[in-house]
Motif scaffolding. Structure first.
Motif, PDB file in Angstrom:
ATOM      1  N   TRP A  20       0.866  -1.306   0.059  1.00 52.22           N
ATOM      2  CA  TRP A  20       0.021   0.022  -0.094  1.00 52.22           C
ATOM      3  C   TRP A  20       0.931   1.160   0.004  1.00 52.22           C
ATOM      4  O   TRP A  20       0.438   2.232  -0.791  1.00 52.22           O
ATOM      5  CB  TRP A  20      -0.976  -0.029   1.112  1.00 52.22           C
ATOM      6  N   PHE A  23       1.985   1.859  -3.235  1.00 52.06           N
ATOM      7  CA  PHE A  23       0.627   2.375  -4.326  1.00 52.06           C
ATOM      8  C   PHE A  23       0.631   3.796  -3.922  1.00 52.06           C
ATOM      9  O   PHE A  23       0.392   4.744  -4.661  1.00 52.06           O
ATOM     10  CB  PHE A  23      -0.591   1.562  -3.905  1.00 52.06           C
ATOM     11  N   PHE A  24       0.550   4.088  -2.507  1.00 55.37           N
ATOM     12  CA  PHE A  24       0.479   5.763  -2.314  1.00 55.37           C
ATOM     13  C   PHE A  24       1.645   6.502  -2.663  1.00 55.37           C
ATOM     14  O   PHE A  24       0.961   7.559  -3.206  1.00 55.37           O
ATOM     15  CB  PHE A  24       0.386   5.704  -0.601  1.00 55.37           C
ATOM     16  N   SER A  27       0.988   7.100  -6.526  1.00 58.05           N
ATOM     17  CA  SER A  27      -0.156   7.967  -6.723  1.00 58.05           C
ATOM     18  C   SER A  27       0.137   9.332  -6.602  1.00 58.05           C
ATOM     19  O   SER A  27      -0.407  10.087  -7.012  1.00 58.05           O
ATOM     20  CB  SER A  27      -1.279   7.263  -5.892  1.00 58.05           C
ATOM     21  N   SER A 161       3.402  -0.059  -6.288  1.00 54.02           N
ATOM     22  CA  SER A 161       3.576   1.243  -7.158  1.00 54.02           C
ATOM     23  C   SER A 161       2.848   1.213  -8.511  1.00 54.02           C
ATOM     24  O   SER A 161       2.570   2.079  -8.896  1.00 54.02           O
ATOM     25  CB  SER A 161       5.208   1.420  -6.928  1.00 54.02           C
ATOM     26  N   GLY A 164      -0.764   1.650  -8.374  1.00 53.07           N
ATOM     27  CA  GLY A 164      -0.891   3.010  -7.950  1.00 53.07           C
ATOM     28  C   GLY A 164      -0.885   3.897  -9.126  1.00 53.07           C
ATOM     29  O   GLY A 164      -1.658   4.773  -9.449  1.00 53.07           O
ATOM     30  N   THR A 165       0.383   3.553 -10.125  1.00 58.16           N
ATOM     31  CA  THR A 165       0.482   4.138 -11.276  1.00 58.16           C
ATOM     32  C   THR A 165      -0.696   4.181 -12.103  1.00 58.16           C
ATOM     33  O   THR A 165      -1.477   4.956 -12.688  1.00 58.16           O
ATOM     34  CB  THR A 165       1.625   3.923 -12.049  1.00 58.16           C
ATOM     35  N   THR A 168      -4.335   5.057 -10.318  1.00 58.11           N
ATOM     36  CA  THR A 168      -4.677   6.484 -10.442  1.00 58.11           C
ATOM     37  C   THR A 168      -4.496   7.330 -11.661  1.00 58.11           C
ATOM     38  O   THR A 168      -5.522   8.004 -11.888  1.00 58.11           O
ATOM     39  CB  THR A 168      -3.559   7.102  -9.410  1.00 58.11           C
ATOM     40  N   LEU A 185      -6.895   9.018  -0.450  1.00 63.74           N
ATOM     41  CA  LEU A 185      -5.389   7.871  -0.272  1.00 63.74           C
ATOM     42  C   LEU A 185      -4.873   8.171   1.049  1.00 63.74           C
ATOM     43  O   LEU A 185      -4.753   7.033   1.881  1.00 63.74           O
ATOM     44  CB  LEU A 185      -4.547   8.556  -1.301  1.00 63.74           C
ATOM     45  N   SER A 189      -4.816   5.199   3.950  1.00 64.59           N
ATOM     46  CA  SER A 189      -3.308   4.750   4.567  1.00 64.59           C
ATOM     47  C   SER A 189      -3.670   5.146   6.110  1.00 64.59           C
ATOM     48  O   SER A 189      -2.992   3.992   6.846  1.00 64.59           O
ATOM     49  CB  SER A 189      -2.226   6.045   4.146  1.00 64.59           C
TER      50      SER A 189
END
Length: 209
Positions: A20, A23-24, A27, A161, A164-165, A168, A185, A189
């Protein structure tokens, strides 16, 4: 049996936090270009400033995370890192006055973008960089498993990641404006951090019994 289940739950939580966090951070990196675009455009200069900020901040985070992980590593401390990453990102929602002031003082998009990126994203990205080495320290139980665990952490973090790319950049920006998306987001988290911290607390209580 309960101890094994607890250990598996903690292991899953550690990997999930790594994924996560990946991802965060990607994003927010994508969204940062949308934040800066009204003031500096979206040229290669702006992306150069953003990428420089993120690479420097992540590298410092990796270093600090490695040091921090040597001091009684606990799952709740990892949860605290994730929560700090989110909370320190939230001020960008009210960043318009700052960005306007920087654009007036540094109208050159090369310097304006990198200064803006440093002001808004450097600190939370340093915290993001601390997550992966801390996850590795939590997972490693011996020298023989260190390479495998490190590889797994960077695998799930990078998959996060990539998600997330794509998620988002291709979908979420079509539904939510950039400020609301950053807030969402950050809230997710904080929820993930709360679950991980709660699990850490329950495992400590169980081990004390």
């Amino acid at each position: 049996m309960a101890i094994n289940l607890g250990a598996h739950a903690a292991r899953f939580a550690t990997f999930f936090v790594a994924a996560w966090s990946g991802f965060f951070v990607l994003s927010v990196e994508l969204l940062s270009s949308r934040l800066l675009a009204p003031y500096f455009g979206s040229s290669i200069f702006v992306w150069g400033g953003i990428l420089t900020t993120y690479m420097l901040a992540l590298s410092l985070g990796y270093l600090l995370g490695g040091v921090f992980s040597t001091r009684q590593p606990r799952l709740w401390k990892l949860a605290a890192l994730l929560a700090a990453e989110a909370l320190l990102t939230l001020p960008v929602i009210e960043a318009e006055p700052l960005l306007e002031a920087i654009s007036i003082t540094f109208p050159d998009p090369r310097w304006g973008s990198i200064i803006s990126s440093m002001c808004l994203f450097a600190i939370p990205t340093v915290i993001s960089g601390m997550v992966s080495p801390y996850c590795i320290r939590l997972l490693v139980r011996g020298i023989g498993s260190s390479g495998r665990e490190a590889g797994l952490v960077y695998f799930v973090s990078t998959i996060g990641s990539a998600a997330g790319t794509i998620g988002t950049g291709f979908f979420l920006v079509l539904v939510f404006d950039v400020y609301r998306l950053i807030a969402m987001l950050a809230v997710i988290s904080l929820l993930v951090a709360a679950v991980a911290a709660s699990l850490s607390y329950q495992l400590r209580i169980r081990n004390d019994d």
